[in-house]
Design an enzyme around this catalytic site. Structure first.
Site, short mmCIF file in Angstrom:
data_model
loop_
_atom_site.label_atom_id
_atom_site.label_comp_id
_atom_site.label_asym_id
_atom_site.label_seq_id
_atom_site.Cartn_x
_atom_site.Cartn_y
_atom_site.Cartn_z
N SER A 195 11.02 4.85 2.09
CA SER A 195 10.63 3.46 1.83
C SER A 195 11.50 2.42 2.53
O SER A 195 11.16 1.23 2.49
CB SER A 195 10.60 3.21 0.33
OG SER A 195 9.50 3.84 -0.26
N GLY B 237 19.41 -4.58 0.98
CA GLY B 237 19.38 -3.13 0.88
C GLY B 237 17.99 -2.58 0.66
O GLY B 237 17.05 -3.32 0.35
N HIS B 238 17.88 -1.30 0.85
CA HIS B 238 16.68 -0.56 0.50
C HIS B 238 17.01 0.92 0.46
O HIS B 238 17.94 1.38 1.12
CB HIS B 238 15.53 -0.81 1.48
CG HIS B 238 14.19 -0.86 0.81
ND1 HIS B 238 13.60 0.26 0.26
CD2 HIS B 238 13.34 -1.88 0.58
CE1 HIS B 238 12.43 -0.08 -0.27
NE2 HIS B 238 12.26 -1.37 -0.10
N GLY C 205 15.04 5.04 0.13
CA GLY C 205 13.80 5.73 0.45
C GLY C 205 13.85 7.19 0.07
O GLY C 205 14.92 7.81 0.09
#
Length: 445
Positions: A59, A283-284, A286
């Protein structure tokens, strides 16, 4: 920078404790880049991890998709207030058809209300995204558009289709033309046949290789980028320095509050926003089929850091490695995740007993003499994890905020009970709204 050997040992130790076969740590700080690999890419083949290895970033792809949308807004091709019906005439969203109500802003901020975990496989053709979107005529609606934040893969596939229609090509081709080539991002791919000619990681769960290797092509804009730590650092660096273009800078404006999001307090255009010692953090994270990743960009520290793993344990690796790396480089303390308060006596926790459900998961909350527990049953097209029952431990006396974990080696996961604006009780878990489906009988304590 500190001696690379210290980070080698730090990463190796975190991976060994969490059962992660392979990982790559990537760091950019004040003009210097460090990439630290560990372990093997595939336990069946024993191929070693290198700095050039490609991992699925899941993601984190959404920040790439959002960047393309920001470009299209800058070009005047659409606005954040354009609706799905404006951009995709004829597309229906749910039984009551929300296409005239759901906007691009809703989709980018996970506030559309559409059930976010529709993982329909519509084949490998160039029409995969178009066919997926056509199937949303009966998608469930978790809440009214704009009413709440609930993480939504479905919405980003819709954004991918909007990109396809406006650019007149596939989402993957737009990605290549708009980001990969002009930004000189090496070794970026989305399909298995592209990854297989590179040094590609295989996903693992409980030490075993996970099959299939990838997720359906229809989910491209929501989570199909596969790439190196170097490319991920180069992408993140676009938000560093004094010359960040206005359309990228606007992606970091806080648009919607995120409840109980660990170190995240708001969301911008896909970016999840938090604070480390007064410094704004973009931020991210996944996750795909046994591969997980984390990315942080800290403009005030001229810092980008990422962790790529071929297991489900990126949080366990990240929470050991990244705080130490950031402290070594900047002296800044990375906030800890929420944790239980041993002295908390929660107020009337049995009021939360019941079944909460969304498409991808059913959550059965029960009470006994020891407090609350929840049985987590993955459902839907694409099972996220395996069934398990965990004890909910209170974070405070409110009786609404809890954390849980399966093993002592794992970080704590927040579980928060609240009420939607329309009065519906919900359990907020994994960044998603799960409305109350039915009450269960209370058990006297």
């Amino acid at each position: 920078m500190p001696a690379a050997g210290s980070w080698d040992r730090l990463l190796a130790s975190a991976c060994e404790r969490s059962g992660t076969p392979g990982a790559v740590l990537g760091v950019w700080h004040r003009g210097s880049r460090t990439v630290v690999p560990y372990g093997v890419l595939n336990t069946r083949t024993g191929v070693r991890t290198t700095g050039e290895s490609v991992f699925q970033i899941g993601s984190i792809t959404k920040t790439w998709t959002a960047t393309i949308l920001a470009q299209l807004v800058e070009e005047g091709r659409l606005s954040l207030d354009s609706t799905v019906s404006d951009l995709l005439p004829g597309v229906r969203l749910g039984a009551d058809d929300l296409a005239e109500q759901v906007t691009v802003r809703h989709l980018l901020t996970h506030s559309s209300g559409l059930d976010g975990d529709v993982f329909t496989d519509t084949g490998r053709g160039d029409d995969a995204v178009e066919r997926y979107v056509a199937g949303l005529h009966d998608v469930a609606v978790v809440h009214a558009p704009g009413q709440a934040y609930s993480y939504c893969n479905t919405g980003f596939v819709l954004l991918g289709r909007i990109i396809e229609v406006l650019d007149g090509t596939t989402w993957e081709e737009s990605l290549r033309r708009r980001l990969v080539e002009p930004w000189d991002l090496p070794d970026v791919c989305t399909l298995p046949e592209e990854a297989i000619v590179r040094r590609a990681a295989a996903g693992h769960r409980d030490g075993e290789v996970v099959e299939p290797w990838g997720m359906p092509r229809s989910l491209g804009a929501a989570g199909l980028v596969t790439t190196t730590a170097a490319a991920l650092l180069a992408f993140g660096r676009r938000w560093l320095g004094e010359d960040v273009p206005p359309h990228l800078e606007r992606m970091t404006d806080p648009l919607l509050e995120v409840p109980d999001g660990d170190d995240v307090d708001a969301v911008g255009l896909a970016w999840r926003l938090g604070t480390w010692a007064g410094h704004r953090v973009l931020g991210h994270s996944g996750g795909t089929n046994g591969q997980t990743a984390q990315l942080h960009v800290v403009p005030g520290l001229d810092l980008v850091v990422c962790v790529l793993t071929n297991s489900d344990a990126v949080n366990a690796v990240h929470d050991t490695v990244v705080p130490q790396v950031v402290a070594d480089l900047t002296g800044v303390t990375v906030p800890s995740r929420p944790a239980p308060d041993p002295g908390a006596v929660p107020h009337d926790p049995t009021r939360h007993v019941g079944v909460y459900e969304r498409r991808a998961v059913r959550l059965d909350v029960r009470a006994d003499a020891a407090g609350l527990s929840v049985h987590i049953q993955p459902t839907g097209d694409f099972a996220l994890g395996t069934p398990e029952t965990v004890r909910l431990l209170p974070c405070d006396a409110s009786g609404d905020r809890y954390v849980a974990r399966s093993q002592d080696s794992e970080p704590w996961t927040p579980f928060t009970f609240s009420t939607l604006p329309d009065g519906t009780p919900q359990l907020f878990f994994s960044s998603r709204v799960a409305p109350l489906l039915s009450r269960l009988p209370r058990v006297d304590r």
